[in-house]
Design a protein around this motif. Structure first.
Motif, PDB file in Angstrom:
ATOM      1  N   TYR A  37       0.854  -1.174   0.000  1.00 53.18           N
ATOM      2  CA  TYR A  37       0.000   0.000   0.000  1.00 53.18           C
ATOM      3  C   TYR A  37       0.898   1.235   0.000  1.00 53.18           C
ATOM      4  N   GLN A  39       0.860   5.634   0.908  1.00 52.90           N
ATOM      5  CA  GLN A  39       0.139   6.753   1.510  1.00 52.90           C
ATOM      6  C   GLN A  39       0.928   8.029   1.280  1.00 52.90           C
ATOM      7  N   LYS A  43      -3.327  12.119   2.300  1.00 49.69           N
ATOM      8  CA  LYS A  43      -4.213  11.188   1.587  1.00 49.69           C
ATOM      9  C   LYS A  43      -4.349   9.884   2.356  1.00 49.69           C
ATOM     10  N   GLN A  44      -5.368   9.123   1.981  1.00 46.08           N
ATOM     11  CA  GLN A  44      -5.583   7.832   2.615  1.00 46.08           C
ATOM     12  C   GLN A  44      -4.609   6.790   2.079  1.00 46.08           C
ATOM     13  N   ARG A  45      -4.388   5.772   2.870  1.00 45.43           N
ATOM     14  CA  ARG A  45      -3.561   4.663   2.433  1.00 45.43           C
ATOM     15  C   ARG A  45      -4.328   3.881   1.363  1.00 45.43           C
ATOM     16  N   GLU A  46      -3.651   3.565   0.269  1.00 47.61           N
ATOM     17  CA  GLU A  46      -4.302   2.903  -0.853  1.00 47.61           C
ATOM     18  C   GLU A  46      -3.521   1.657  -1.271  1.00 47.61           C
ATOM     19  N   ALA A  91       5.365   8.546  -2.105  1.00 47.59           N
ATOM     20  CA  ALA A  91       4.547   8.173  -0.943  1.00 47.59           C
ATOM     21  C   ALA A  91       5.386   7.310  -0.008  1.00 47.59           C
TER      22      ALA A  91
END
Length: 118
Positions: A37, A39, A43-46, A91
């Motif tokens: 993932y 981040q 922002k949100q963790r994706e 990120a």
């Protein structure tokens, strides 16, 4: 207690490559899925990519064709090969290991910073 240790992050120019590694403290074959993932600040963790114990892979649309996830069970390691990197890939990248299907248990690494300069 499961421990996941990431490495391989760093600073790279746009178009460059990096390979991230995630070493687990024990056998990774017990995990249903392992994934990466990311981040970015604010922002949100994706999810970036995931691989099941059977070898099935899944990728975020934004990375398809550029990033490959693969695992080496003998080394208890999952890798993320990142090519043609873009500034928007910048990120913190986290390794995830998941056990279970209905009731799941997630384990996380501490993260590794990837910075892509333009």
């Amino acid at each position: 207690q499961v421990q996941l240790v990431e490495s391989g992050g760093g600073l790279v120019q746009a178009g460059g490559s990096l390979r991230l590694s995630c070493v687990a403290s024990g056998s990774i074959s017990k995990f249903n899925t392992m994934g990466w993932y990311h981040q970015a600040p604010g922002k949100q963790r994706e999810l970036v990519a995931a691989i099941t114990s059977g070898g099935r892979t899944d990728y975020a649309d934004s990375v398809k064709g550029r990033i490959t996830i693969f695992r080496d069970n003998a080394k208890n390691t999952v890798y993320l090969q990142m090519n043609s990197l873009k500034p928007e890939d910048t990120a913190v990248y986290y390794c995830n290991a998941r056990m279970g299907f209905v009731i799941v248990k997630d384990y996380w690494g501490q993260g590794t910073q990837v910075t892509v300069s333009s």
